[in-house]
Design a protein around this motif. Structure first.
Motif, PDB file in Angstrom:
ATOM      1  N   ARG A  61       5.865   5.783 -13.706  1.00  0.00           N
ATOM      2  CA  ARG A  61       4.931   5.691 -12.571  1.00  0.00           C
ATOM      3  C   ARG A  61       5.483   6.602 -11.472  1.00  0.00           C
ATOM      4  NH1 ARG A  61       4.851  -0.108 -10.828  1.00  0.00           N
ATOM      5  NH2 ARG A  61       7.048   0.037 -11.394  1.00  0.00           N
ATOM      6  N   SER A  62       4.900   7.823 -11.378  1.00  0.00           N
ATOM      7  CA  SER A  62       5.506   8.861 -10.539  1.00  0.00           C
ATOM      8  C   SER A  62       5.572   8.466  -9.066  1.00  0.00           C
ATOM      9  CB  SER A  62       4.764  10.180 -10.719  1.00  0.00           C
ATOM     10  OG  SER A  62       3.388   9.965 -10.506  1.00  0.00           O
ATOM     11  N   GLU A  63       4.601   7.645  -8.609  1.00  0.00           N
ATOM     12  CA  GLU A  63       4.636   7.285  -7.178  1.00  0.00           C
ATOM     13  C   GLU A  63       5.834   6.374  -6.887  1.00  0.00           C
ATOM     14  OE1 GLU A  63       2.595   6.162  -9.431  1.00  0.00           O
ATOM     15  OE2 GLU A  63       2.321   4.003  -9.151  1.00  0.00           O
ATOM     16  N   VAL A  64       6.225   5.574  -7.875  1.00  0.00           N
ATOM     17  CA  VAL A  64       7.389   4.687  -7.684  1.00  0.00           C
ATOM     18  C   VAL A  64       8.673   5.518  -7.706  1.00  0.00           C
ATOM     19  CG1 VAL A  64       8.638   2.683  -8.600  1.00  0.00           C
ATOM     20  CG2 VAL A  64       6.144   2.748  -8.714  1.00  0.00           C
ATOM     21  N   ASP A  73      12.640   9.087  -2.011  1.00  0.00           N
ATOM     22  CA  ASP A  73      12.508   9.059  -0.556  1.00  0.00           C
ATOM     23  C   ASP A  73      13.476   8.053   0.076  1.00  0.00           C
ATOM     24  OD1 ASP A  73      11.142   9.848   1.754  1.00  0.00           O
ATOM     25  OD2 ASP A  73      10.083   7.917   1.757  1.00  0.00           O
ATOM     26  N   ALA A 102       8.885   8.585  -6.820  1.00  0.00           N
ATOM     27  CA  ALA A 102       8.910   9.334  -5.551  1.00  0.00           C
ATOM     28  C   ALA A 102       9.419   8.436  -4.416  1.00  0.00           C
ATOM     29  CB  ALA A 102       7.513   9.862  -5.233  1.00  0.00           C
ATOM     30  N   ARG A 103       9.044   7.160  -4.460  1.00  0.00           N
ATOM     31  CA  ARG A 103       9.513   6.227  -3.420  1.00  0.00           C
ATOM     32  C   ARG A 103      11.039   6.076  -3.481  1.00  0.00           C
ATOM     33  NH1 ARG A 103       7.965   0.558  -3.936  1.00  0.00           N
ATOM     34  NH2 ARG A 103       6.142   1.346  -5.021  1.00  0.00           N
TER      35      ARG A 103
END
Ligand code: NAD
Length: 355
Positions: A206-209, A215, A211-212
């Motif tokens: 899950r790329s958004e996770v 960050d 990325a989090r």
């Protein structure tokens, strides 16, 4: 610590219950591997299986794993597991879990269920309408209960600290840790490792996770495959079972494997392969017991402070197990198994209770 034998013969399960409820379509298996130390505790999985035999084998394997995990964590529980076969067509979920609850009730306290892969707190609340031998319910006030993942992550951190000290004589702040899977446990583990000053490499579909994590923790993101051979000190599998196979063990660059995933070894022989490569494999069923400690605390009415004390003790247990493995010439995996089996062999048997 004295053990009567190093490799005790594995015992067959005590009891296997097959159930089918025509009205709700609930079909499944409850496997009680052992009640030597207390009621057989272990979650209920809702999963699609090829056939009845596949479901039974999964239940048996998982129940044995729970017996080892509970014994090693010094919980007053044996080990069991339930699997429910996901029905093919549409079904009434509440009715299915009530039917399962009646099966749990019929075992009169010899089995305690909880949520697992494919089941939720809401499902366990349905089970609780039929029996009180269930945990994983919404927490009441400051009592233990609810999502066990933060406790699992805390236990993994303690085990990892002990393993890193043993193998590398180092602290987590000097380590690069490769975390595979940023789900409930993996993400919480990253948070704790970041606080401890570790450098992180992560893999998560899950790329958004992912990325989090980059960050928040400055983590480097890699593909899951690349992560296996990444230049890291510690590999922390927090996604799938069976991740340590002949190929991945040959590729690993880490000196320590310590993570939350269940059944990380594709087969027991991988424990020896890892040892041959001088990679310290921290036994998964020792490392990831934090969640079941929280479940036990909920069922038995412990305070949160008691749950915390027992989860923190996972680090000490890791250290003791590694010391025992070294003196007995066993892999940590086989040493942990032997300790758990020895405890089961000496434990008191559980009495039946009211539903
Ligand atoms: P989860 O489903 O929340 O997280 C799993 C994560 O892994 C997901 O984010 C998923 O996208 C990711 N993933 C899937 N395939 C991947 C791959 N090939 N590479 C990298 N990531 C991948 O599950 P969880 O509750 O965090 O549990 C993780 C593991 O720990 C499971 O094996 C579980 O059985 C075990 N475990 C969990 C607990 C607990 O308290 N939740 C307790 C004991 C053991």
């Amino acid at each position: 610590m004295s053990l009567t034998t190093h490799h005790r013969q594995d015992l067959p399960p005590e009891e296997v219950v097959t159930f089918y409820d025509r009205e709700s379509g609930a079909r499944g298996i409850i496997a009680l591997h052992s009640t030597a130390l207390g009621p057989a505790a272990g979650g209920c999985r809702l999963w699609r299986y090829a056939d009845h035999q596949a479901a039974t084998l999964d239940a048996l394997r998982l129940a044995e794993g729970m017996a080892l995990k509970n014994a090693l964590a010094e919980l007053p529980f044996g080990g069991g597991k339930a699997v429910i076969c996901l029905p093919d067509g549409p079904f009434d979920r509440a009715a299915l879990f009530r039917a399962f609850g009646r099966e749990v009730a019929s075992l009169k306290g010899r089995y305690v269920t909880a949520e697992d892969v494919g089941t939720s707190v809401a499902d366990m609340s349905e089970v609780a309408t039929q029996t009180h031998h269930v945990a994983g319910l919404p927490p009441k006030g400051a009592q233990p209960g609810g999502d066990p993942s933060p406790w699992t992550a805390l236990g993994v951190l303690q085990a990892m600290r002990a393993a890193v000290r043993h193998r590398l004589g180092a602290e987590l702040s000097d380590m690069t840790v490769a975390v595979q899977g940023l789900g409930h446990v993996g993400f919480a583990l990253c948070e704790l490792l970041h606080e401890a000053g570790a450098t992180l490499i992560v893999a998560e579909p899950r790329s958004e996770v992912a990325a989090r994590a980059a960050d928040r923790f400055g983590a480097m993101v890699m593909s899951s495959r690349a992560l296996l051979s990444a230049r890291a000190d510690v590999f922390a599998p927090c996604a799938l079972g069976g991740v340590l196979n002949a190929q991945s063990v040959a590729d690993l660059k880490a000196s320590v494997v310590c993570g939350a995933a269940n059944n990380q070894l594709a087969d027991d022989a991988m424990a020896e392969r890892l040892a041959e490569r001088d990679i310290l494999y921290a036994p998964d069923f020792l490392v990831n017991a934090g969640g079941i400690v929280n479940v036990a605390g909920e069922y038995l009415g412990w305070r949160k402070a008691e749950v915390r004390r027992r989860v923190l003790a996972i680090g000490m247990r890791m250290g003791d197990t590694l010391a025992h493995a070294a003196s007995a010439g066993l892999t940590p995996h086989h040493a942990a198994r032997a300790i758990a089996q020895d405890r089961m062999a000496r434990g008191p048997r559980v009495q039946a209770q009211a539903a």
